[in-house]
Design an enzyme around this catalytic site. Structure first.
Site: not given
Ligand SMILES: NC(=O)c1ccc[n+]([C@@H]2O[C@H](COP(=O)([O-])OP(=O)(O)OC[C@H]3O[C@@H](n4cnc5c(N)ncnc54)[C@H](OP(=O)(O)O)[C@@H]3O)[C@@H](O)[C@H]2O)c1
Length: 283
Positions: A78, A48, A111
Site C-alpha cells: 500500500k 497483505d 492506504h
Molecule cells: N488498510 C488498512 O488501513 C488496514 C488496517 C488494519 C489492518 N489491515 C490489514 O488487515 C490485517 C488484519 O487486521 P488486524 O491486524 O487488525 O488484526 P485481526 O486479524 O483482526 O486480529 C489479529 C489479532 O488476533 C490474534 N489472533 C489471530 N488469530 C487468532 C486465533 N486463531 N486465536 C486467537 N487469537 C488470534 C492475533 O494474535 P497474534 O498476532 O499474537 O498471533 C492478533 O492479536 C492487518 O494485519 C493488515 O494486513 C489493514
C-alpha cells in the site's frame, strides 16, 4: 481444494485468493520473516503488507526463501496515505519494490483517502485524483497487476470512479461481525468493487464476545474461525493477521458452513467489539 487457494474473480479478470495473510503490527525482522514463512508453509497464497507497516523487507525475504512460485502467490502492498503527489508516489513505489525485491506486485492500494493525522476531517478529492492517475500510470508500466483503494467511503469512491480509466478492483475496509459498513459495502457491490475485510477479528477485540463464542461453540470452531468464515460468506476477501503457529494454522481451517439463519443473525448483530477503535470516516 483448500479455502486458502479459493479465489474471487475481480472486475479486471484477475483471480485473488479469498484469504490474505495480514501483517500489520508484525515487526520487521525475525517476527515478520517467521510469520510469513509459516503462513506460506501452511498454504496461504496471499500476503497483505504496506509501506507503513515497515516490514516489506522481511516479507520479501520470506517470499524469496519459500518454495512457492511467484505466479502462485498474490502480494498486496500500500501507498502511504499521506503521499498524494506523483513524485512522492513514484518514490514510495520504488522503495516498496526494492524492499519486497519483487519484479511486480499483484495489488497496490491507496492506504487511505487522507493523511492519517487528518482522517475524517475533510475530503482530499483533487489529491486522490492525482494519486489515482499515478497508480494507473504504474499499472500501465507492468509493475502492478491491479490497483485499488483502502478506507474509502462512498464520497471518496465516487470521486475515483468519476475520473478512473482503470477501475479500482477492491476497497479494503475495517469489517467484522457487527461492523460491516453497509453503505460502503453496498456501493462497492453496485460498482463491482470487491470488499476486502481488514481487522476481521477486530485486531483481537472480538475474541471474548459471548454471543460470538456461543455460536462458535455450536459449530465446534473457535471465535476467530467463526468470525473469518462470516466475512467469507459475505463475499469479502478476508485478512486475518497472526504470528504464532497455532493462530496461523487455526485461521486457515475454515472448511465449514454457517447456516443462512445464523448468517442473518450475525448480519443483524450489534458491533461485536464495541470498544474497538473505528476509522472516523466510517461507521
Ligand atoms: N488498510 C488498512 O488501513 C488496514 C488496517 C488494519 C489492518 N489491515 C490489514 O488487515 C490485517 C488484519 O487486521 P488486524 O491486524 O487488525 O488484526 P485481526 O486479524 O483482526 O486480529 C489479529 C489479532 O488476533 C490474534 N489472533 C489471530 N488469530 C487468532 C486465533 N486463531 N486465536 C486467537 N487469537 C488470534 C492475533 O494474535 P497474534 O498476532 O499474537 O498471533 C492478533 O492479536 C492487518 O494485519 C493488515 O494486513 C489493514
Amino acid at each position: 481444494m483448500s479455502v486458502l487457494t479459493d479465489t474471487y474473480t475481480l472486475n479486471n479478470g484477475t483471480k485473488i485468493p479469498k484469504i490474505g495473510f495480514g501483517t500489520w503490527q508484525t515487526a520487521e525482522g525475525k517476527t515478520a520473516y517467521d510469520a510469513v514463512s509459516l503462513a506460506l508453509q501452511t498454504g496461504y497464497r496471499h500476503i497483505d503488507t504496506a509501506r507503513a507497516y515497515g516490514n516489506e523487507h522481511s516479507v520479501g525475504q520470506a517470499i524469496a526463501d519459500s518454495d512457492v512460485k511467484r505466479e502462485d502467490l498474490w502480494v498486496t502492498t500500500k501507498l502511504p496515505a499521506g503521499d498524494k503527489t506523483r513524485d512522492a508516489i513514484l518514490a514510495d513505489f520504488d522503495r516498496s519494490m526494492t524492499a519486497l525485491n519483487l519484479d511486480y506486485i499483484d495489488l497496490y492500494l491507496i492506504h487511505g483517502p487522507w493523511p492519517w493525522s487528518q482522517a475524517g476531517r475533510r475530503h482530499f478529492d483533487s489529491e486522490n485524483t492525482e494519486t489515482w492517475k499515478t497508480l494507473e500510470e504504474l499499472q500501465r508500466s507492468g509493475r502492478i497487476r491491479s490497483i485499488g483503494l483502502s478506507n474509502f467511503d462512498v464520497h471518496d469512491m465516487t470521486n475515483i470512479l468519476n475520473i478512473a480509466e482503470i477501475k479500482p478492483v477492491v476497497n479494503q475496509i475495517q469489517y467484522y461481525i457487527g461492523f460491516t459498513e453497509p453503505k460502503i459495502s453496498a456501493f462497492a457491490k453496485e460498482n463491482d468493487i470487491r470488499i476486502e475485510a481488514y481487522s476481521p477479528l477486530a485486531t483481537g477485540d472480538i475474541l471474548n464476545t459471548p454471543s460470538v463464542q456461543q455460536l462458535a461453540d455450536k459449530y465446534q470452531v473457535s471465535v476467530p474461525q467463526l468470525a473469518l468464515r462470516f466475512t467469507l460468506q459475505n463475499g469479502t476477501v478476508t485478512l486475518p493477521k497472526a504470528r504464532s503457529r497455532q493462530h496461523i494454522e487455526e485461521d486457515s481451517q475454515l472448511d465449514f458452513q454457517i447456516s443462512d439463519a445464523d448468517m442473518a443473525v450475525l448480519n443483524a448483530s450489534a458491533d461485536a467489539a464495541p470498544m474497538h477503535s473505528h476509522n472516523r470516516t466510517q461507521g
